[in-house]
Scaffold this active site. Structure first.
Site, PDB file in Angstrom:
ATOM      1  N   ARG A   2       0.805  -1.219   0.000  1.00 44.99           N
ATOM      2  CA  ARG A   2       0.000   0.000   0.000  1.00 44.99           C
ATOM      3  C   ARG A   2       0.840   1.271   0.000  1.00 44.99           C
ATOM      4  NH1 ARG A   2      -3.014  -3.691   2.144  1.00 44.99           N
ATOM      5  NH2 ARG A   2      -1.093  -4.199   3.173  1.00 44.99           N
ATOM      6  N   THR A   3       1.798   1.341   0.909  1.00 43.88           N
ATOM      7  CA  THR A   3       2.500   2.602   1.095  1.00 43.88           C
ATOM      8  C   THR A   3       3.255   2.978  -0.171  1.00 43.88           C
ATOM      9  OG1 THR A   3       2.673   2.116   3.431  1.00 43.88           O
ATOM     10  CG2 THR A   3       4.102   3.844   2.609  1.00 43.88           C
ATOM     11  N   HIS A   8       5.635   5.889  11.521  1.00 47.17           N
ATOM     12  CA  HIS A   8       5.094   5.796  10.167  1.00 47.17           C
ATOM     13  C   HIS A   8       4.096   6.958  10.027  1.00 47.17           C
ATOM     14  CE1 HIS A   8       3.632   4.299   6.492  1.00 47.17           C
ATOM     15  NE2 HIS A   8       3.217   3.095   6.830  1.00 47.17           N
ATOM     16  N   LYS A  14      25.976  -4.916  -2.455  1.00 48.19           N
ATOM     17  CA  LYS A  14      27.435  -4.891  -2.620  1.00 48.19           C
ATOM     18  C   LYS A  14      28.112  -4.195  -1.451  1.00 48.19           C
ATOM     19  CE  LYS A  14      26.859  -4.164  -7.602  1.00 48.19           C
ATOM     20  NZ  LYS A  14      27.048  -3.121  -8.612  1.00 48.19           N
TER      21      LYS A  14
HETATM   22  C1  NCD Z   1       2.063  -0.826   8.357  1.00 47.92           C
HETATM   23  C2  NCD Z   1       3.564  -0.724   8.498  1.00 47.92           C
HETATM   24  O1  NCD Z   1       4.296  -0.950   7.533  1.00 47.92           O
HETATM   25  O2  NCD Z   1       3.977  -0.366   9.583  1.00 47.92           O
HETATM   26  N1  NCD Z   1       1.668  -1.076   7.042  1.00 47.92           N
HETATM   27  C3  NCD Z   1       1.274  -0.017   6.278  1.00 47.92           C
HETATM   28  O3  NCD Z   1       2.070   0.778   5.872  1.00 47.92           O
HETATM   29  N2  NCD Z   1      -0.035   0.132   6.049  1.00 47.92           N
HETATM   30  C4  NCD Z   1       1.433  -1.759   9.309  1.00 47.92           C
HETATM   31  C5  NCD Z   1       1.934  -3.159   9.407  1.00 47.92           C
HETATM   32  O4  NCD Z   1       2.840  -3.569   8.680  1.00 47.92           O
HETATM   33  O5  NCD Z   1       1.389  -3.881  10.245  1.00 47.92           O
END
Ligand code: NCD
Length: 299
Positions: free
Chosen positions: A52-53, A130, A81
């Protein structure tokens, strides 16, 4: 407003959050935005897996007329490397106007920002933060309730290793939550350094059914297996919590359930049909929110 690096949810003021949300509203309403970031190049440096991100950053950049370069995983790039992070960032500096980074180590995004001459967005650094996910989470809350203030939140699951939780708790310092419950097995409680950053009281609980009837927003996270220092510790808590149709019987009719996704088995598939389940709406809002963020940094 001109934003620079976004490493933590604390890097944004309430006004920044509101401006980004209003721009996201606008981008959803008027489809054509394709020239706003024309000739800009966005680099996505994903040293850790993402669906998703990364793809929503790509889509957001393309919709604004920018081009995207980047990589996902360390296979096939010079990290294999032995190239260090600083050199990778310096190299991306000469190819791009902004870097979106995801990395398995806490602090990697801040380190990248210190080295970088162009803005850096943290798309997840280890178990630290995040922040763009927190933007999406709060935008979804606002979408449903028309406000973020005066609501009761329940953050449920792995609160120790989930970086989305840390960013959401820090983002909420910019608003006025009515009450925030932290619900988790004892081994997976929020870490102290995160609690030290917040300016509202939280109430720790072990079981969801004690307070589910009070919640406006139930925010669920998966167990972050890959962040456990020890597989035995993971085995002790795996499958220790789950959201079921049964437990939701006590939840208010107009409440909502969010999850940053990916989901493993902490929310029963049956719950997806419940009108309160908003996690797919939440993930669909990733593109306009990230468009608004990119625009406020580069526009
Ligand atoms: C999250 C992450 O990467 O922290 N995923 C995301 O970006 N939606 C949540 C997760 O991995 O549980």
């Amino acid at each position: 407003m001109k934003l620079k690096d976004i490493i933590s949810a604390l890097d944004l003021t309430r006004e920044d959050y509101e401006k980004i949300f209003e721009d996201a509203d606008r981008f959803r309403k008027n489809g054509i935005t394709s020239k706003l970031l024309e000739r800009k190049i966005i680099a996505t440096a994903f040293f850790e897996p993402s669906t998703r991100t990364m793809l929503s950053f790509h889509a957001a950049a393309v919709k604004l007329g920018a081009s995207v370069i980047g990589f996902s995983g360390t296979e096939g790039i010079s990290v294999m490397k032995g190239e260090n992070l600083a050199d990778t960032i310096r190299m991306l500096n000469s190819y791009s106007d902004l870097i979106v980074i995801r990395h398995k180590y806490d602090g990697a995004a801040l380190f990248a920002a210190e080295v970088s001459l162009v803005p850096v967005i943290n798309a997840g650094d280890g178990k630290h933060e995040h922040p763009t996910q927190a933007l999406i989470d709060l935008y979804t809350v606002r979408e449903v309730f028309n406000t973020i203030d005066n609501l009761t939140f329940g953050l449920f699951g792995d609160l120790k290793y989930a970086r989305t939780i840390n960013s959401l708790l820090r983002a909420l310092t910019r608003f006025k939550p009515k009450r925030v419950y932290l619900i988790s097995p004892p081994q997976l409680k929020v870490r102290r350094e995160v609690l030290e950053d917040i300016n509202y009281p939280v109430y720790e609980k072990e079981y969801l059914n004690e307070i589910i009837n009070e919640l406006d927003v139930l925010y669920v996270t998966r167990i972050q297996r890959e962040r456990f220092p020890d597989e035995i510790e993971y085995q002790k808590v795996k499958e220790s919590y789950r959201v079921t149709k049964e437990i939701l019987k006590d939840m208010k009719k107009n409440s909502i359930i969010l999850h940053p996704l990916p989901r493993v088995n902490e929310i029963d598939r049956e719950v997806d049909k419940d009108p309160r389940a908003k996690y797919f709406l939440q993930s669909s809002l990733g593109v306009p929110v990230r468009m608004a963020l990119l625009y406020n940094i580069l526009g």
